[in-house]
Scaffold this motif. Structure first.
Motif, mmCIF file in Angstrom:
data_model
loop_
_atom_site.group_PDB
_atom_site.id
_atom_site.type_symbol
_atom_site.label_atom_id
_atom_site.label_comp_id
_atom_site.label_asym_id
_atom_site.label_seq_id
_atom_site.Cartn_x
_atom_site.Cartn_y
_atom_site.Cartn_z
ATOM 1 N N THR A 23 8.321 31.275 22.818
ATOM 2 C CA THR A 23 9.731 31.302 22.438
ATOM 3 C C THR A 23 9.845 31.388 20.928
ATOM 4 O OG1 THR A 23 10.449 30.039 24.372
ATOM 5 C CG2 THR A 23 11.897 30.032 22.451
ATOM 6 N N LYS A 25 12.192 30.856 17.918
ATOM 7 C CA LYS A 25 13.436 30.211 17.505
ATOM 8 C C LYS A 25 13.846 30.800 16.162
ATOM 9 C CE LYS A 25 12.399 26.007 20.082
ATOM 10 N NZ LYS A 25 12.179 24.525 20.022
ATOM 11 N N LYS A 199 24.772 30.204 19.721
ATOM 12 C CA LYS A 199 23.430 30.640 20.122
ATOM 13 C C LYS A 199 23.520 31.861 21.032
ATOM 14 C CE LYS A 199 20.171 27.648 20.885
ATOM 15 N NZ LYS A 199 19.284 26.593 21.483
ATOM 16 N N GLU A 220 15.588 32.701 20.885
ATOM 17 C CA GLU A 220 16.773 31.855 20.731
ATOM 18 C C GLU A 220 17.318 32.103 19.325
ATOM 19 O OE1 GLU A 220 15.704 27.842 21.632
ATOM 20 O OE2 GLU A 220 15.212 28.284 23.731
ATOM 21 N N THR A 222 19.952 31.558 16.615
ATOM 22 C CA THR A 222 20.941 30.552 16.240
ATOM 23 C C THR A 222 21.415 30.806 14.818
ATOM 24 O OG1 THR A 222 19.806 28.930 17.634
ATOM 25 C CG2 THR A 222 21.384 28.080 16.014
ATOM 26 N N GLU A 238 12.320 23.004 13.488
ATOM 27 C CA GLU A 238 13.386 23.281 14.448
ATOM 28 C C GLU A 238 13.527 24.776 14.706
ATOM 29 O OE1 GLU A 238 18.239 22.643 14.800
ATOM 30 O OE2 GLU A 238 17.080 21.555 13.291
ATOM 31 N N ILE A 239 13.236 25.602 13.696
ATOM 32 C CA ILE A 239 13.208 27.054 13.856
ATOM 33 C C ILE A 239 11.841 27.583 13.426
ATOM 34 C CG2 ILE A 239 15.692 27.344 13.598
ATOM 35 C CD1 ILE A 239 15.205 28.244 10.711
#
Length: 519
Positions: A23, A25, A199, A220, A222, A238-239
């Protein structure tokens, strides 16, 4: 209801979860405008939607044109191009891709109310020859059709009709539709969900006709418009990736274990445009129609200070409205107007415009260090005899002001995408506004001599002759200060060191079907 359930089942079946699924981010500097690629001519939005939708052709990792939904093409005549379409391609809902889809998409994008009609300026009509062959007829000989088609995405004709979406949406005019929030392309990723300003989630299209070189299974996306918050998200893990890291934080990010940085300048030239209507939005006589006032504006700005202090030495100061990589550029056009605030005051006095009040319209989320840049411009202009007022807000708020010709002076960036040729800015921004030209001529200027050169260049198949015409048009635009260039903005991508392969090209478009995580 049955149709909706069937569609959901097909989409779900195309999304698989594997043990080593990766994934990505993506902490974006701003949100996209829409998931309808015809809704606004914004390079950032179109770059994101390249993950979902595809055109007949595309740019490869060297920014050279290669086949995509078309496998080959030839010119039947000077004005007709024949495209042979790829067989076996499926849309994300399982529908087969055919010539009907190309025909519906071309009709939609060329609609008189389409915001993207200017991206296909020579288009006249299209005709289906058979299920996998289509002819595109142009208004005349035109050398840049393939360049244009790289960002003309193809929709499923039946999906458009079933969802009342045959007509395009328009972000600038606040016209929405089903395609604003829902997507059905043929590309490497499938839209799972979208919550604007929160998102957008994509999953790998396991039925994609092409073979992905990366191993990202889920994106994802954001939007994190605050630079400080974006940096904190990188530091905390977090990213995994951002395409817009603030220049002032790069040293700290470079020193952080687990992160890495990729830097360069991109193709986008950031510049200023002027309202050129007889009156400004407040009804005052428009002094910007006097060349001396525009010259005074140019002499009021200190390019060295902008480059060194505001852009942290990362930008490339520009005297030309196109980057050196763009065909049509010549070095002589890149001479920068010298900083001379005393001359600015003198020119303003000669024009009867001393202490000229005006509003500078800027956005908070479109360009690198934009807020600091716009505040710096206001300070410089104030010292040189102008009385600027800064109007700064998110792009969604400012877009109607700019497109509606309500901004006295505004900041805009142009990368000449998807064409990657100076004809792009000459057609879309410098030419007089018509049905298919001057889409981004927000100031309302008109230069018939420039128009004539651009029109002639559009049908000149000899590349050297065409570029000579375009260069001459650029010279005239520079002399008249139609637009005032500032710089090519820096590009700084920051990512987790878990990512060991990523394609960073001069067009500043992430292509995450090429992104690879360490295994």
């Amino acid at each position: 209801m049955l149709k909706k359930l069937t569609l959901a089942a097909v989409v779900a079946a195309s999304l698989t979860t594997v043990a080593n699924a990766e994934t990505l981010k993506w902490g974006a500097s701003r949100d996209i405008y829409s998931v309808d690629p015809y809704s606004y001519g914004d390079s950032y939005t179109l770059a994101f939607l390249n993950h979902v939708y595809e055109g007949l052709v595309r740019y490869d990792a060297k920014l050279e044109i290669e086949p995509a939904l078309a496998t080959s093409w030839e010119m039947v005549s000077d004005t007709v191009w024949r495209f042979h379409l790829r067989k076996g391609v499926k849309f994300h809902n399982g529908a087969d891709f055919t010539a009907d889809d190309v025909l519906a998409s071309l009709t939609r994008v060329s609609d008189p109310v389409s915001p993207l009609r200017g991206n296909l300026p020579a288009y006249k009509s299209a005709k289906k020859i058979d299920d996998f062959t289509i002819d595109i007829e142009l208004v005349g000989p035109y050398p840049l059709l393939l360049n244009d088609l790289t960002n003309i995405h193809v929709f499923d004709a039946t999906w458009l009709a079933d969802n009342n979406s045959l007509k395009p949406t328009d972000v600038g005019a606040q016209i929405e539709g089903y395609a604003t929030y829902n997507a059905n392309g043929t590309g490497p990723f499938v839209l799972e969900s979208r919550v604007p300003d929160s998102k957008t989630v994509l999953n790998r299209n396991t039925n994609w006709w092409d073979k992905p070189q990366g191993n990202v299974d889920r994106i994802e996306f954001t939007p994190i418009t605050s630079a400080a918050t974006r940096v904190a998200a990188l530091l905390s893990g977090e990213i995994d990736f951002t395409e817009n890291a603030p220049a002032q934080d790069l040293p700290r990010l470079a020193a952080q274990p687990g992160l890495k940085i990729m830097e360069r300048t991109d193709l986008r030239t950031v510049m200023l445009g002027f309202n050129r209507k007889p009156e400004l939005a407040n009804g005052a006589d428009n002094k910007f129609n006097d060349l001396r006032v525009r010259q005074a504006f140019a002499h009021a700005l200190d390019p060295k200070l902008i480059q060194k202090r505001i852009m942290r030495g990362k930008s490339r100061t520009a005297g030309a409205i196109i980057a050196p990589d763009i065909p049509g550029y010549v070095e002589a056009l890149d001479a920068v107007v010298p900083y001379d605030p005393d001359l600015s005051k003198k020119l303003l006095a000669e024009a009867g415009a001393s202490d000229l009040p005006f509003t500078l319209v800027c956005t908070t989320d479109a360009y690198v260090n934009e807020e600091e840049l716009c505040q710096g411009l206001v300070n410089m202009l104030s010292r040189a005899g102008f009385k600027p007022q800064l109007d700064i807000a998110p792009t969604a708020v400012q877009a109607p002001k700019r497109t509606g010709g309500l901004a006295d002076v505004y900041l805009i960036g142009w990368a000449n995408e998807p064409m990657l040729d100076s004809y792009s800015i000459l057609l879309q921004m410098i030419r007089t506004k018509t049905d298919k030209a001057g889409v981004f001529n927000w100031g309302g200027w008109s230069y018939p001599e420039i128009d004539d050169l651009v029109i002639k260049a559009s049908t000149e198949l000899d590349r050297a002759k065409r570029l000579a015409m375009q260069t001459k048009a650029l010279e005239m635009a520079k002399r008249e200060i139609v637009m005032l260039p500032l710089h090519q903005q820096p590009m700084a991508w920051v990512m987790s060191d878990k990512i060991d392969g990523i394609a960073q090209l001069a067009d500043n478009k992430p292509r995450h079907w090429l992104t690879h995580f360490k295994q």
